[in-house]
Enzyme design. Structure first.
Site, short mmCIF file in Angstrom:
data_model
loop_
_atom_site.label_atom_id
_atom_site.label_comp_id
_atom_site.label_asym_id
_atom_site.label_seq_id
_atom_site.Cartn_x
_atom_site.Cartn_y
_atom_site.Cartn_z
N PRO A 1 0.70 -1.26 0.02
CA PRO A 1 -0.02 0.06 -0.19
C PRO A 1 0.70 1.27 -0.04
CG PRO A 1 -0.06 -1.11 2.02
CD PRO A 1 0.38 -2.03 1.05
N ASN A 2 0.49 2.27 -0.76
CA ASN A 2 0.74 3.59 -0.83
C ASN A 2 2.09 3.76 -1.79
OD1 ASN A 2 -1.41 4.83 0.70
ND2 ASN A 2 -0.30 3.89 2.40
N ARG B 1 4.64 11.39 -2.19
CA ARG B 1 4.32 10.79 -0.87
C ARG B 1 5.64 10.94 0.01
NH1 ARG B 1 4.21 4.94 2.09
NH2 ARG B 1 3.70 5.92 4.04
N TYR C 1 10.88 8.91 1.51
CA TYR C 1 10.72 7.91 0.40
C TYR C 1 11.61 8.13 -0.88
CZ TYR C 1 7.61 5.97 3.64
OH TYR C 1 6.82 5.44 4.66
N ASN D 1 8.08 -5.63 -0.96
CA ASN D 1 8.01 -4.30 -0.12
C ASN D 1 6.66 -4.36 0.48
OD1 ASN D 1 7.87 -2.11 1.14
ND2 ASN D 1 9.05 -0.78 -0.20
N ALA E 1 3.14 -0.90 4.72
CA ALA E 1 2.65 -0.78 6.12
C ALA E 1 2.04 -2.18 6.51
CB ALA E 1 1.17 0.07 6.11
N ASP F 1 1.48 -15.78 6.04
CA ASP F 1 0.88 -17.09 5.83
C ASP F 1 0.75 -17.45 4.29
OD1 ASP F 1 0.62 -17.35 8.40
OD2 ASP F 1 -1.72 -17.35 8.50
N GLU G 1 12.74 -9.35 1.53
CA GLU G 1 11.91 -7.96 2.09
C GLU G 1 12.78 -6.82 1.60
OE1 GLU G 1 10.24 -6.68 6.40
OE2 GLU G 1 10.92 -8.85 5.95
N HIS H 1 12.65 -2.26 1.84
CA HIS H 1 12.03 -1.20 2.53
C HIS H 1 12.96 0.00 2.21
CE1 HIS H 1 9.32 -3.61 5.26
NE2 HIS H 1 10.28 -4.17 5.21
N LEU H 2 12.14 1.17 1.71
CA LEU H 2 13.07 2.23 1.26
C LEU H 2 13.59 2.98 2.53
CD1 LEU H 2 10.26 3.39 -1.37
CD2 LEU H 2 12.56 2.84 -1.94
N SER H 3 12.86 3.05 3.49
CA SER H 3 13.29 3.75 4.63
C SER H 3 13.66 2.76 5.63
CB SER H 3 12.14 4.44 5.25
OG SER H 3 11.20 3.86 5.75
N ARG I 1 12.60 4.62 12.58
CA ARG I 1 11.18 5.37 12.57
C ARG I 1 10.43 5.03 13.74
NH1 ARG I 1 8.59 5.03 6.97
NH2 ARG I 1 7.42 6.77 7.78
#
Length: 145
Positions: free
Chosen positions: A10-11, A18, A23, A75, A78, A88, A99, A101-103, A108
């Site tokens: 999401p997002n 954003r 990001y 990624n 959230a 699952d 996995e 993640h940009l940040s 955080r």
């Protein structure tokens, strides 16, 4: 030809607009275009999928079990901190994944530090911005080529 699936949660469709201070200014399309170039160079078939809906991500992971996907870069955004369903699904299909993640989720808010996926992942890349996807691609290509 090996197949790599890139899933974005999401997002991430809002990248470039954003919170660019967190990001960056690259769009998701920019990131995917870079990965497509890398895939061509490595003779890898690349699929990408983005959704803001948890059930659609679960269904795409299930589809990967039957479409010849050899490796996943995900990624979860959230959903990293909330989705047992996606966890699952990944466990069910038994397709190795990284996995991304940009940040740096550990720098955080406290709730972002926990991932439902990290213990299943071959690796986790966080905090390096868009290059994290490229590093994940290189690691995945080493495993599937």
């Amino acid at each position: 030809m090996p197949t790599l699936l890139v899933i974005n949660g999401p997002n991430l469709n809002m990248l470039g607009r954003r919170e660019p201070e967190i990001y960056g200014r690259q769009t998701l399309a920019d990131i995917i275009e870079s990965l497509e170039t890398m895939a061509d160079d490595h003779n890898i078939r690349l699929f990408d999928f983005q959704s803001n809906a948890e059930h659609e991500i679960v269904e795409r992971i299930h589809q990967a079990m039957d479409d010849g996907t050899d490796y996943i870069i995900i990624n979860p955004a959230a959903f990293t901190h909330t989705s047992v369903a996606i966890r699952d699904a990944l466990a069910t299909v038994s397709i190795p994944f990284i996995e991304v993640h940009l940040s740096n989720i550990h720098k955080r808010e406290e709730f972002r530090a926990h991932s439902y996926f990290s213990d299943l992942a071959d690796g986790v890349i966080a905090g390096l911005g868009p290059i994290g996807y490229e590093l994940a691609f290189l690691a995945a290509s080493e495993k599937i080529c």
